[in-house]
Structure formats: C-alpha cells, structure tokens
Scaffold this active site. Structure first.
Site, PDB file in Angstrom:
ATOM      1  N   ALA A   1     118.197 100.366  89.620  1.00 17.93           N
ATOM      2  CA  ALA A   1     117.010 100.114  90.435  1.00 17.93           C
ATOM      3  C   ALA A   1     116.195  98.995  89.805  1.00 17.93           C
ATOM      4  CB  ALA A   1     116.161 101.380  90.560  1.00 17.93           C
ATOM      5  N   ASP A   2     115.483  98.276  90.646  1.00 11.01           N
ATOM      6  CA  ASP A   2     114.614  97.222  90.136  1.00 11.01           C
ATOM      7  C   ASP A   2     113.539  96.892  91.162  1.00 11.01           C
ATOM      8  OD1 ASP A   2     113.613  94.771  88.761  1.00 11.01           O
ATOM      9  OD2 ASP A   2     115.435  95.046  87.597  1.00 11.01           O
ATOM     10  N   GLN A   3     112.518  96.190  90.688  1.00  9.91           N
ATOM     11  CA  GLN A   3     111.410  95.761  91.517  1.00  9.91           C
ATOM     12  C   GLN A   3     111.144  94.282  91.318  1.00  9.91           C
ATOM     13  OE1 GLN A   3     108.068  98.273  90.363  1.00  9.91           O
ATOM     14  NE2 GLN A   3     107.904  99.012  92.446  1.00  9.91           N
TER      15      GLN A   3
END
Length: 206
Positions: free
Chosen positions: A82-84
């Site tokens: 996951a990443d933003q």
C-alpha cells in the site's frame, strides 16, 4: 459456515509489505491476521522512474512494487502493498526529511484543499492479483507560523513518517476544517476495496 471461529480462511496470515503501525492496526481492527515485512524498495527511485504518471497511478505503482518485492520472496503467500501520494495544485509532496521541510510543507498546504491518493495491491506468486485506489480530499485550516510550530512541537518527529506531515488519527485532526473521504483511505489503506478483493479471492468467510 456453521462453527467457524475466524473470518480469515486463507491459511497463513496476510503478509503486509510494510512496517506501518497504522496500516497494521487498520487490518487488525478488521479481523484480518497479518504478518509484516519491509519491502526494501527505494521509493524515491520508483517515483523518479514514474515521474510522468498522474498521482493516482503513481500510488498504484508504488503499492504494486512493494507487494511484488515481498511476493517474489514468499510466492506461496498473499501479500499486500500500500502507498499514498499527496498532491496539491500541480505539486506532488513527499515525506519531509526534517522539521524545516515539514514546516514548509504545512505552510504550502495551509488554507488549501489537497488530495490523498491511497492505493493497495495484492500479489501472489510474484504477480499482482488485485489492485485498488481511492482519493480523499482534505481542506486544511489557514495556519500561521505559531500554530505550525506548536503543532510540530506537540506531534514530535513521527510526523516525518507521514506524506502529509500529519497523523489524522491523532493531533493531525486539528489541522483540518473539512474532509471528504473514507477514514481508512486517509490513513493510507482503503479497507472497503481491500476486503472486497480478499472476499473475491476467497480469503474471507463472508
């Protein structure tokens, strides 16, 4: 389903390609057993190679690279990366390297609406088997230098681990006047599309 005592029916726990305590807590609150492993990728190098991608696609790329890095080492496991990515206007922001950079970033976001692009990718056997991405819009209050300095004093160095220089689940909530988006999206792991993907892949009991 009668007699089941666990929501998770995927055998070994979900392998999270991250050491983020926030993402771990989100998954555990949803009843998903997890183990964690750092993906060991150079995020800045991935960003540099994908600099022409729009923010949402960049978030997808980063999440995929994380999940694939761990999946190649554990091909039998289901792996979540996951990443933003945060953008405001035409600028993409990254995690600040020090307090001075954090102050400049908060000054740039003050009184403006920015977007958080949160993406996740599930991998197995070294291949992506599901992916998702969601956008949240956050409007920060107009903050003067005294307010920014007090916030940084109170929040401590942990805010340097946040792309937005805030932990919305903590003191960071005081920075905002309006938020449009799911809480888990803001924290960096959209749970609704994640559990839908896990259900579709046969890892959840219902």
């Amino acid at each position: 389903m009668t007699g089941m005592t666990s929501l998770w029916i995927g055998g070994a726990p979900l392998l999270l390609a991250s050491t983020s305590r926030t993402r771990r807590a989100l998954l555990e609150s949803a009843g998903i057993p997890i183990e964690t492993q750092s993906p060991g990728i150079d995020e800045r190098a991935v960003e540099a190679a994908a600099m022409d991608l729009p923010p949402l696609d960049l978030a997808r790329r980063l999440a995929s690279e994380k999940s694939l890095a761990v999946s190649r080492a554990h091909p039998e496991r289901i792996v979540l990366g996951a990443d933003q990515v945060l953008d405001c206007g035409d600028k993409v922001f990254h995690k600040p390297v020090d307090r001075a950079a954090a102050r400049r970033q908060l000054q740039a976001l003050s009184g403006r609406t920015h977007r958080l692009h949160s993406a996740g990718a599930l991998a197995k056997g070294g291949e992506i088997v599901a992916g998702f991405a969601v956008i949240a819009h956050l409007t920060m209050r107009a903050l003067d230098d005294d307010a920014i300095n007090l916030y940084l004093d109170l929040a401590g160095p942990e805010v340097l681990n946040s792309v937005g220089v805030y932990h919305y689940e903590g003191l960071g909530v005081h920075l905002f006047e309006r938020v449009e988006g799911d809480h888990s999206t803001i924290l960096g792991l959209p749970l609704l599309p994640l559990v839908a993907a896990l259900r579709r892949l046969g890892y959840l009991a219902f």
